[in-house]
Structures are given as C-alpha cells and as structure tokens.
Design a protein around this motif. Structure first.
Motif, PDB file in Angstrom:
ATOM      1  N   VAL A 399      19.814 -23.576   0.087  1.00 26.82           N
ATOM      2  CA  VAL A 399      19.403 -22.391   0.166  1.00 26.82           C
ATOM      3  C   VAL A 399      20.465 -21.433   1.117  1.00 26.82           C
ATOM      4  O   VAL A 399      20.772 -20.610   1.978  1.00 26.82           O
ATOM      5  N   ILE A 402      23.519 -22.306   2.157  1.00 29.35           N
ATOM      6  CA  ILE A 402      24.423 -21.298   1.528  1.00 29.35           C
ATOM      7  C   ILE A 402      24.542 -20.146   2.487  1.00 29.35           C
ATOM      8  O   ILE A 402      25.923 -20.203   2.906  1.00 29.35           O
ATOM      9  N   LEU A 403      23.700 -19.447   2.670  1.00 23.32           N
ATOM     10  CA  LEU A 403      23.430 -19.033   3.646  1.00 23.32           C
ATOM     11  C   LEU A 403      24.469 -18.502   4.768  1.00 23.32           C
ATOM     12  O   LEU A 403      25.200 -17.916   5.488  1.00 23.32           O
ATOM     13  N   TYR A 406      28.636 -19.477   3.948  1.00 20.86           N
ATOM     14  CA  TYR A 406      28.972 -18.443   3.827  1.00 20.86           C
ATOM     15  C   TYR A 406      29.082 -17.627   5.081  1.00 20.86           C
ATOM     16  O   TYR A 406      30.387 -16.996   4.684  1.00 20.86           O
ATOM     17  N   LEU A 485      28.256 -23.011  -5.919  1.00 19.79           N
ATOM     18  CA  LEU A 485      28.835 -22.317  -5.706  1.00 19.79           C
ATOM     19  C   LEU A 485      30.486 -22.287  -5.560  1.00 19.79           C
ATOM     20  O   LEU A 485      31.346 -21.980  -6.370  1.00 19.79           O
TER      21      LEU A 485
ATOM     22  N   PRO B 525      26.797 -15.228  -3.105  1.00 21.33           N
ATOM     23  CA  PRO B 525      26.584 -15.808  -2.991  1.00 21.33           C
ATOM     24  C   PRO B 525      25.148 -15.346  -2.308  1.00 21.33           C
ATOM     25  O   PRO B 525      23.832 -16.152  -2.830  1.00 21.33           O
ATOM     26  N   TYR B 526      25.154 -14.210  -2.101  1.00 19.49           N
ATOM     27  CA  TYR B 526      23.357 -13.733  -1.955  1.00 19.49           C
ATOM     28  C   TYR B 526      23.273 -13.608  -3.609  1.00 19.49           C
ATOM     29  O   TYR B 526      21.265 -13.987  -3.700  1.00 19.49           O
ATOM     30  N   VAL B 527      23.848 -13.277  -4.478  1.00 18.92           N
ATOM     31  CA  VAL B 527      23.113 -13.937  -6.244  1.00 18.92           C
ATOM     32  C   VAL B 527      23.172 -14.987  -7.064  1.00 18.92           C
ATOM     33  O   VAL B 527      21.806 -14.849  -7.025  1.00 18.92           O
ATOM     34  N   VAL B 528      23.476 -15.661  -5.862  1.00 23.17           N
ATOM     35  CA  VAL B 528      23.498 -17.096  -5.845  1.00 23.17           C
ATOM     36  C   VAL B 528      21.882 -18.114  -5.171  1.00 23.17           C
ATOM     37  O   VAL B 528      20.782 -18.619  -5.952  1.00 23.17           O
ATOM     38  N   VAL B 529      21.777 -17.272  -4.539  1.00 26.24           N
ATOM     39  CA  VAL B 529      20.392 -17.632  -3.657  1.00 26.24           C
ATOM     40  C   VAL B 529      19.307 -17.535  -4.112  1.00 26.24           C
ATOM     41  O   VAL B 529      18.062 -17.533  -4.425  1.00 26.24           O
TER      42      VAL B 529
END
Lengths: 717, 717
Positions: A399, A402-403, A406, A485, B525-529
């Motif tokens: 996570v 990803i953050l 992104y 993603l 991406p925040y949804v995936v997180v």
C-alpha cells in the motif's frame, strides 16, 4: 531506439551465456559414487517422465488456444502466445534438467565442505534464475523488435499490444498448469510418503526402503524447480508486458514514446547484469551463515541495480527531466527513477518481512515450535494465527508503495516500480531454485548412506531453502499486489479506447463497444458482484488444490502399504521397492487433478461477462469483469501470503526440533518427542499450503487479468 | 403512521411477553438432584462473574464513547448509542441468565426422554432468540417514535439518522467485545481443558476431575449464548437502521416517505409473530430426528413470513403499485415484496448450504473423517480444503440475491431483502442458543454421574447444535454480504449529501466537505489502497484472535497441570479441584485479550482517513475509507464463512467417530482409535476458527462501516 533494443537483447543473451557457462561448471563437478548416481538417475528419469507428460497435456490445451487465437486475433498474436508458452516451458525444462544433475553433485560436494555444497547448489539455482529472466526478457524484446522493426507495426498498434498480451497469456497458461501439476505431484509425494513412512512405518525421511522416496525427490524438481520457474517467468513477462501496454496507452504520439516503451525492458536488462554480478558475491563467510552468504548476493544485486536503474533512465529516457505527460500529469525521468528505487526497496522489505515470519529464530516460528509442546492442535492453531498475521506487513508495504509511486509518477510510476521489483527475478529465483537441489542432495545422501555430517550440511542448506522459497513466493505475490493497479489500468484503458473509437461519428470499428457505458464505482452493484466473485476464485481454487493433494497423498499411502505387504523384504532391506510405480501413479494423478482448477481462472471472467451481459447489459458486464480483476487480487494477496508464509513457518518450526528445541520453561524437546511429532503435523498441513495452493494463486490472479484483456481484444474483432 | 408504529411496538412487546412466559415454563421444570444443582450453581456463578466483569470493562469504553458522542453529535445521538449498547447487553445478559438455569433442567429432562430434553433446551434458546429480535425492534422503533413523534424531528432530519446510526454503533460495540471476549474465554477453556484432560491425563471430556471443566461449561454460556446474542442483536439493529437510513436518503419528501421509513420495522414485526408461531412447530417426530424437529419450526416461520410480508406490504405501503421513486427508478410494493421473498429464500439457502458443509452424513464432513484415517496432518488439510470450498455456494447465493433484488427494486430492494432475512433472527437465534444449553446439559450429566443414555441424548442434541451454530454464523455473515451494498450506499449517499449541501451557493454548513471530490472508481489508487487495507482487517483481526485463544489455552494447561501436581488427590477423586481459579484466570485473560483486536476495526477507518487526507487530500481520504468498507466485506465474507463452516465440519467429523466411523475400505474406527485422535486435532483447530475468530469477523465488518458513518457525522459537525 534500435541500438538500445539491441543492447537489451544483448543483456538477455548475456544471461543465457551465463547459464550455459554455469551449467558447464556444475556438470564438471564430481558426481559421486555409483550408488549415488544410480539414485540420482532414478530421480532424473522420473522428473523427465513427469515433465514430458505434463508438457504433452499442456501442449494439447496450447494447440487449441493457439488455433483459437490465430482465428480470432490473427497470426502475430497467436505467435506471441506461442513464444510466451514455449519460452516459459523451456526455462522450466532446462532449469530442471540442471537441477536433477546438480543434486548428486551437491551431495558429493557437501562431503568436502558446506561451502562447496552451497556453491554447487547455488550455481544450479542461478542457472534457472538467469534462464527465467533472460528468456523472458529476450522473448518480449525480440518479439517486440520483430513486430515493430521487421513487420513495421507502429509500437502503439493494437496488433503489437495484443501480441504482447498474448505472450503473457502463453506464459500464464504454462505457469498455472506447472504450478498446480507440479505442486500436486510434489506435495502428494511428500505428504503421502511422510505419513506412511515416518508416521506408520517409523522410518526416517528419504529412507530408501520407502517406495515413495524417489517420487518425493522427483517432486522437488518438478514442483519447486520447474513449477516455480514457470511462475516467475510468467510474473516477469506479464509485468513487463503490462507496463509496456500502459506506456502505449499513456504516451502514444508523444516525443519520447518509443523510449518509454523500451524503458521497462531496459530496466530489466540492467538488472540482469547486476544480478549476474551479484551471484559472484554469494560466498560462505567465516561465520558459516548460509542466509548471510545469500544475502550478500541479494544486497550486491540490489545496490548495483541503483546504478543500473540510473543508467537505464539516463541513456534510454535521455535524462531526469520531463519525459512525457500521462493523464495530464507531467512524468519526469527523476520520478520514474525514484519509482524504480521504490521497487528495489519493496523487494528488500518483502525479503526481510518474509524472513521474519518464516525464519528459525524469530518470534513467529518460535511461537509455533512452543505451541507444539502442548500438542498437535495448538501447533496448527498457532500456525494458522501466524499465517493470518503474516499478511499485515507485506500489505502495508505494498500500500505504501502504491501511494508513493502514484504520487510521484502516476500509474506508470507504479508500473515501473513493479517492473524494477521483478528486474531482480534472476537473483531471487536463484535463491529459490537452489532449495530443491539441496533437498534432493539430502535425500541422495540419506539413501546412499553417506556420513551423517553430509546430511547435516544439506539439512542446513535446506532450512534456508524453506525461507528463500517463501521469500520468492512473497515476492511474486507482492509484485502482483503492486501490479494489480497496472493490470486493471490496462483493462480499463483498453476498454475506454475501444469505446471511444466505436463512438466516433461514422465509426465502423469496434462496434461491439458502441454506446457501452462503464461504471467502475463501488456504488455499482455489478462492481460489488465482480469483487465478490473475483474474491471467490482464490478460495475455491485453493480448496480444490488442497483436496487434490489430499487425494494424491492418499493414493500414495495405499500404494506404499500395498508394496510393504506384497514385498515383506522391503522393510528388511532385502527387497527393492518399486519406486517407478509411485512416480507413475503421481504423474497420472497430478496431470488429471491440475486441469479443472486451472480452468477456473481462465473461464471465470468469460462466464461472468456473458451472464451479466444477459442480465444487466454490456456496460454492467464490462464493469463486473473489471471488478473481478481487483477482487481476485484483494483476496488472492491475503490467501497467497498467508499460505506461503504460514507453510514456511510450520516447516521451520519443525526443523527447530531437529537440533532440540528448548521451550520457554527451559525443557529441551528432541527429535522424536511428542512436541516434535506435533510439529510434524503442522509441517504436513503447511506442505500443500505453501507449495501447491498458495503459490498457484499468483498465476491464477494473472491469468484472470490476462484473459479479461484478451476477451476485450476478441470482442473488439 | 402512528398506529402502525404502535402495532410494530406491540409485536416487539409480544416477543418480550413470549420470553417472559417461556422463562417461567423453563424455570418450572425439574432442576434435578443436589449434585446436579451444585454443578449448575458453579457454572452459573462463573458465567455471571465473567459477564459482570466483561460489561464493566465495556462500560468504561462505553462511557467514554457516550461522552464523546454527546459532545460531538449531541444528546439525542448519544442516547441512541446508549439504547443500542444497553439493549444488546440486556439481551445477552437475560439470555445467558436463562441458559445457565435451563442446562441442568435439560439434563434432568433428558433422563425422561430425548423429546423432553429438546423441548426445554429449545425453549431456553427461544427466550434468547425472542429477546434479541424483540429488544432490537423495540429499541429502534421506540427511539424512532420518540425522535419523530415526541421530540418532533422530521424523519429525514440528520439528528434522527445520526441517532439511529449511533444505536447501531452501540450494539456493534457490545457485539465485538462480547464475541471476542466470550470467544476467547470459551475456546481457551475448551482447547486448554481438552489438551490437558483428554490428551495428557487421558480423562474424558467434562470429567469432574478436570479443573477446567466448569470453565468450559461457563464458556459455552458466555461465548455461544451471550456473545452470539450480542452479535445477532447488532446484525439485526444495524441492518434495520441502514435500511431506514437508505429510505430517508431515497424517499425524503415523497408521498409515501414515512410509510417507507416504517416498512422495514413492519417486516421485522411481522416476522417476530411468525417466528413465535414457528417455535410451536418444533416437536420431535416419530423418526427422532432433532434436525427435522428444528426444521419444522424454521419452515413454518418461513412460510408464514410470506403472509407476514404480504400483510406488511399491504397495510404499510398501501398496496403493490408504485410507492416511490429512488434514483429515478420507480419502486413498487410488488417489487419490494419480491425482494422480501428473496431474503427468505436466501435464509433457506444458507441454512441448507451450511447444513451440507457441516452436517454429519454429507460429503464434506465424511471426507474429513475419512482423511483422519491417514493421520492428524491429512485431517487438517482436508478440513482446510473444506473450509475454503465452503465459501463458494454462499457467495454465489449472495451474488444472485444482489443481482435479483437490485434489478427489481434497486438498492432499497437489496436492503429490504437483507431486512427480511434478519426478520427471522428470533427463530434462527433460538436454533443456535439451544446449543450451549445442551452442551452444558451433557457436561452436567457427565459430572453428576447420570446414566450413559442421558449423555447420549444430550450428545445427539449437541451434534445438531454444531450445525445450527454454523448456520447462525453463516446467516449473520451472509446478511452482512448482502447488506454490504446497503452500508456502503449509506456512506456514499451521506457523503454526497454533505458535499452537495456544503457546495450550495452561500452555504455555511458542512464546510469540511466543501469542494471535496469523490472518486469511488476502481481506477483510483486510493480506492485500491482502501480495498487492500480493508481486506487486511479480517486477516489481522483473525490472527490476533487465534493467538489470544492459543495463549489463553496455554495458561489453562499450565494451571491444570499445577493443580494436578499440587493436589494429587484430584485424579484419584479424593480431592476437589479448584474450579473457580480456572474460571478466574480465563476471565482476566479474555478481558485483557479482547481489547486490542476490538479496537482494530474501530480505529482503522479513522486512521486511514487522516493518513490519506495528509497525503492525497480529503477527496482521496473519503474515497479510500469508502473502499475500506467494501474491502473488509470482500475478505471478511470469505474468512468468516470458511472459518465457521470449516470449524463446524471438523467438530462433526470428530463426532462421527463417537459411534464408530466406517471408512471407505469398510474398516470401523472406534472412539479412542488413532483416526479418532487425529479427528480430535481437527476439532481443536476448528474451535477458535468457528467460535472466536470467524464469528467475530461479522461485528468487525459492521463496526468498520458504522464508524465510517459516524466519522462523516462528526466531520459534518
């Protein structure tokens, strides 16, 4: 870009050269005495026989799919499928070919010293590692070269994209069959052999009197070597392809477009070179720490890869300034470089977390050993608790990845991080593939009656192998989590592309997509349905795989009991057991059992699409399939990490008893004690968890995603 | 609507009356001889002591939250929280009060006949069932009445909505603590007692010489009775509240608005009546089938509920034509009636599927019994395989329910189906709560030295109890799966409401939400997180809960060993073990261990919100929290179903050996055989799976959702 592409191909070729050179070094080593060679010969024959049969079966499925792809999507796409499938098969095949020859040489080398044993085993592993990385890179790079330079398609042409996706599909198909078939074979042999040998007959593991013992050693090669190689080949190929597809989507028509297309390949090429250099750092130090020796290699590769990443960014993208604009966001070379670093850092983190959860000496494994003192039940409870808990840190790391990526460079940044993570696959696979070699070496030492010290050396290597095997699986599934993603984005943007083209005034192309409205919002019930059904895939798949192992093990138990009864001389050591029958039995059973569960992720997106299409229309169907892709990742990540880490922890919790485990009250529990027996139960449970169901989830995730992408391509035609 | 509301309140009161009347009937029954009463007295004292302590601890947390809610959201909302918490506690408290008195009476009745035993036990269960449904309905209905009629708030006023949500939160808070604390207590006692008693000392279950035996029986009451009651109270309250919130969102200002607000309450009221009637159908038939007797009750309630649903629709909504428009879609009475039928059908389906996966006599349980023949390891492997597989059919049923109801009457249709499903809670909880009574009755029969036939009767009742317990859990989590959309929708529409109000020109309210942009798309991406971190909650939570049980069990093992050593007369039967110490030890340990994991779902959405807010801004934070709500359902559904079904299957696979299990080769394995011992291992593993970690996932899901809703309310203030 042509020269850079040639440079990339050269790096891939270097990996192959390294493999060829290393194979020769390994083969030159002493192959031990006649008895050892006889045993190794039996293992080799069994492994070869299994793999031939497995590839024949996959071949039948493959030919059908090849024909279908040709008809539906044209020859270049079908050839892409073929390239992926053949190269993946080849990596596993050659890797196993070396593995079944290195085992006996490792046993012989271990008679000299631990260091020599490590050397041969690691070299054999490195062959598989470099073949996986090298062939995957060469496959993608050369086929891309042919498509864009020789056949002169534009890099953003649908044929190029579809052909690359099909290449990933070919790799995935081999992977899911090989992981499952190999996994069922190896754990059927292992569980069945242990139950009837260790538990019923009271003979040690790898005792030559056990008719399942050769099958067990064959299993290590077909499952942990060939199966794993196919899995990582697929992960590598799919990730690189998905990143290239994303580049095509975001940057088509921009100045640096062809450079950005080639950039992921360049990163992989650079990392191959650093991995090769890294292998030379694997040397047993004065403290005799095997894990330490392997870490030296990983750390060297990782640190050098920073330079490699820098070079790839500098030479391919031409620097660290703005290189393109994706979705209105400016992407810089510096940003992508940082994302690559995140990929390297994540690799390190996952290695570290997995070692913590599966290594002897840390709280989780110790807690399982401790709980064995109170019985079988508490051992399993604690093991399950550890397996559940083990998902937390990797998830948080993913996570964070990803953050971070992104926010630096958008989705393409996340894709680059995933690609860089997999760039090190050559090194990571080498760590893993040395496991079955040492496992086999131990078996050969036992069966050939070599001195106890040899077995102790191979056991020490094997214990590390449990951790490195868990590491590789965590790494593969972790990259899948990070790549979720990317794969979803590829689906989403492909879909948008088709819809936009179909809706252009007067358009005659992609009419299937005309007027389709997509809603990926979580408030869309079809999205929830897709998430739930996607989430079901790893569970159902895992359940079927576990049952298959149970069934295969049961058939081995019966066969061994039958042989013991028919030939009473076996237990006295006067009669030879019929090893080949057990191998043959498992071969048939594994091949039969692998087909149904493998089809589950292949067919699920297709069935879901047509069912929802009938109920709620095309927009709903495309949305549901998209959600399925994320659903399969959301549960798959947890199922896979919990199974592979939990299984590794159980295995090492058992190993902790082999030199005597001192519990929290200071009581020492030896091998053969009640606590040790309880730990064997956990190990048995962990076997199909970590080597069949868990690792097969990774290809299941990928294949669901790839099939969805191909479904779009087919519907577009 | 006032008369209808009064009618609903009357139905709720009827449930309470039924409970009072039934308590008297149960209490009038013969309470057995002095020895039996002495044992029952010890169980009663222990249970009461534990519950008092548990409620004290929850009370401390509750007072803090009450004060916080008052300050942040005002008194009416804080009172809502109080009502939910107190009534939930009350249902569990009274239910357990009856349960610890019915146990000895059931044992005594079983000396007369199986039918008499079933009668007392089921009546005791029905008390808990009706209290859960009745108090939950009364709580929501009366507080809604007070808010809208006495305090004269408009039904769509934020205060009303927030107060109802807070009522759900109060229930959830009790539920998660009670499920976890009770679950850790009961399984710590069960696992620890079995390990040291059955396995080490070789004495049977419930032997009075085992110092943990009273604790084990206490555990059945505090975990399986009080804990379960709190869980179902919460599921009931949260579902009804969420449906009402949805009605407020969709229909505010429309002609039938207040009728639609009351409609879910009316459905529940109707179902309470049909459940009460259904209890009179539970009678042992000529074939002595206990499950058959219970099914008669369930089927009668279900069939009558069709009429009840019809009546609720007819009288409250005034017919089957259009009753409102939600999101531009016309909603008809007929559509909602059909959705209610789907809820009833889903209840039936889940009962049937769960019985298949956990009942003796079907493939899954038989396969586990069979796999015990080859050892502990294969037993656990097959059990895990069954647990994974058991998720498939319920998921498909839930998905079908979502698709069907959504297409008939949109999201509100799905909500009505969930409400109707829970309408039957009175009956379903009755089925479940009779389990601990019969379990205790068996223990008392054993300890008081009653004839073997009595134990056989109570064991027969207990085996059915394993299945009905799994059924209730499947039902609770199934409704959560179906309700996932409803809870998410409540969050989504609340958010949209605040944003819209904040963005109105010149608006001064809800300024926190001004300019916030939400993107629930899967490409965010925040949804995936959010999905991944939400998905982590059930895993981490489950891991911590399993570890806690292991630790509690370990402390019991040590305590029992200490007592055996200190008082050698215990094993000879000349000295009395110190039962109270074991109870006390577990009380402390369960209370201590329940706090941290309970806070995980409470704090997760809050922490996620503020972390993402800092990184990606408010829109990203709200999107991530929303995705977390679905993430926790997507993995939670699978974790909970697999654990509860798998655990039930393991338990009954062990029970299959008690009358001798005939394996596929025709060999009979008796109690005490190696195969039976292997089945005990699976049972031990299944214990925390099915009674601690698995069922606690349901309140964890709900609490995450409710906290998110309250977070919105707080931020809006």
């Amino acid at each position: 870009m042509t020269e850079i592409l040639w440079g990339i191909i050269a790096c891939g070729a270097l990996a192959i050269l390294y493999a060829v050179f290393t194979i020769q070094t390994v083969m030159k080593a002493d192959a031990g005495n006649a008895r050892m060679q006889e045993i190794a010969g039996a293992i080799r024959e069994g492994a070869q026989a299994y793999l031939n049969r497995q590839y024949q079966t996959i071949g039948v499925v493959g030919v059908v799919i090849f024909a279908l792809t040709w008809v539906l999507l044209g020859l270049p796409v079908a050839v892409g499928f073929l390239v992926g499938a053949v190269l993946s098969g080849l990596a596993g095949y050659i890797g196993m070919h070396v593995s079944v020859r290195a085992n006996v040489r490792t046993a012989q080398a271990a008679t000299v010293s631990l260091g020599r044993g490590l050397d041969i085993a690691f070299k054999a592993g490195a062959v598989t590692g470099m073949l996986v990385a090298g062939l995957a890179l060469l496959g993608v790079a050369i086929y891309y070269y042919i498509l864009t330079e020789i056949l002169a398609y534009a890099p953003s042409d649908r044929t190029v994209i579809d052909a690359l996706v099909a290449l990933g599909f070919g790799a995935s198909l081999i992977s899911i069959f090989a992981r499952l078939g190999g996994g069922i074979f190896t754990k059927g042999a292992d569980v069945g052999g242990d139950l009837v040998g260790k538990v019923e007959a009271g003979i040690p593991e790898d005792d030559p009197r056990n008719p399942a013992t050769i099958a067990d050693n064959v299993g290590d090669n077909v499952g942990d070597c060939a199966g794993m190689a196919a899995d990582l080949f697929e992960t590598y190929a799919v990730t690189v392809v998905a990143t290239m597809v994303l580049a095509a989507i975001f940057f088509a028509g921009q100045a640096n477009f062809s450079a950005l297309m080639v950039y992921p390949l360049a990163i992989c090429a650079a990392c191959i070179v650093t991995s090769i250099v890294g292998t030379y750092f694997v040397k047993l130090g004065a403290n005799n720490s095997i894990m330490g020796a392997l870490y030296k290699g990983v750390i060297a590769s990782g640190v050098l890869s920073i330079a490699g990443l820098w070079a790839a960014t500098h030479y391919v993208l031409g620097g660290f300034g703005e290189v393109g604009v994706a979705n209105g966001v400016s992407i810089t070379g510096q940003g992508l470089f940082l994302c690559g670093l995140v990929g390297l850092a994540l690799t390190g983190l996952i290695v570290w977390i997995t070692e913590y959860y599966t290594g002897i000496g840390y709280r989780p494994v110790r807690s399982i050993s401790q709980s064995s003192v109170t019985g079988h039940g508490t051992n399993v409870i604690q093991g399950l608790a550890v397996s559940l808990e083990a998902t937390a840190l990797p998830t948080i790391a993913i996570v964070a990845g990803i953050l971070f990526t992104y926010n630096i460079a958008g989705l393409f940044g996340t894709a680059i991080a995933t690609t860089t993570m997999l760039g090190l696959a050559g090194m990571i696979v080498a760590l893993d593939a040395f496991g079955p070699v040492t496992d086999n070496a131990g078996g050969i030492a036992e069966m050939a009656g070599l001195p106890k010290e040899v077995r102790r050396s191979t056991d020490a290597l094997d214990a590390v192998g449990n951790t490195t095997k868990a590491v590789t699986k965590g790494y593969a599934i972790g990259s899948a989590g990070l790549g979720a993603l990317v794969l979803f984005a590829a689906y989403n943007y492909d879909l948008q592309y088709f819809i936009a083209k179909a809706n252009e005034p007067g358009s005659t192309v992609y009419q299937f997509f005309r007027g389709v409205e997509i809603n990926f919002g979580l408030d869309n019930p079809y999205v929830v349905v897709g998430l739930l059904l996607g989430g079901l895939i790893p569970y159902l798949f895992g359940g079927i795989a576990m049952t298959a192992v149970g069934r295969a093990a049961g058939s081995i138990v019966e066969e061994v009991r039958r042989q013991f009864k028919a030939k009473p001389g076996i237990m006295k050591g006067t009669e030879r057991p019929d090893y080949a029958r057990a191998v043959d039995l498992l071969t048939k059973s594994a091949i039969k059992e692998m087909v149904i569960p493998s089809l589950l992720p292949v067919l699920s997106p297709i069935v879901l699409f047509f069912v929802v299409d009938a109920i709620g229309g095309r927009g709903a169907a495309f949305s549901a399939v998209g959600a399925m892709l994320l659903g399969v990742i959301v549960t798959g990540l947890f199922v896979a990490i919990s199974m592979t880490s939990g299984g590794g922890a159980w295995d090492n919790a058992k190993k902790a008893f082999e030199d005597g485990f001192v519990d929290k009250d200071g009581v020492k529990h030896e091998k053969g004690s009640e606590a040790h027996k309880a730990s064997v139960t956990g190990d048995t449970v962990g076997d199909p968890y970590k080597d069949t169901a868990g690792p097969a989830v990774n290809p299941a995730i990928k294949i669901t995603n790839i099939v969805a992408l191909l479904l779009l391509a087919v519907l577009a035609h």
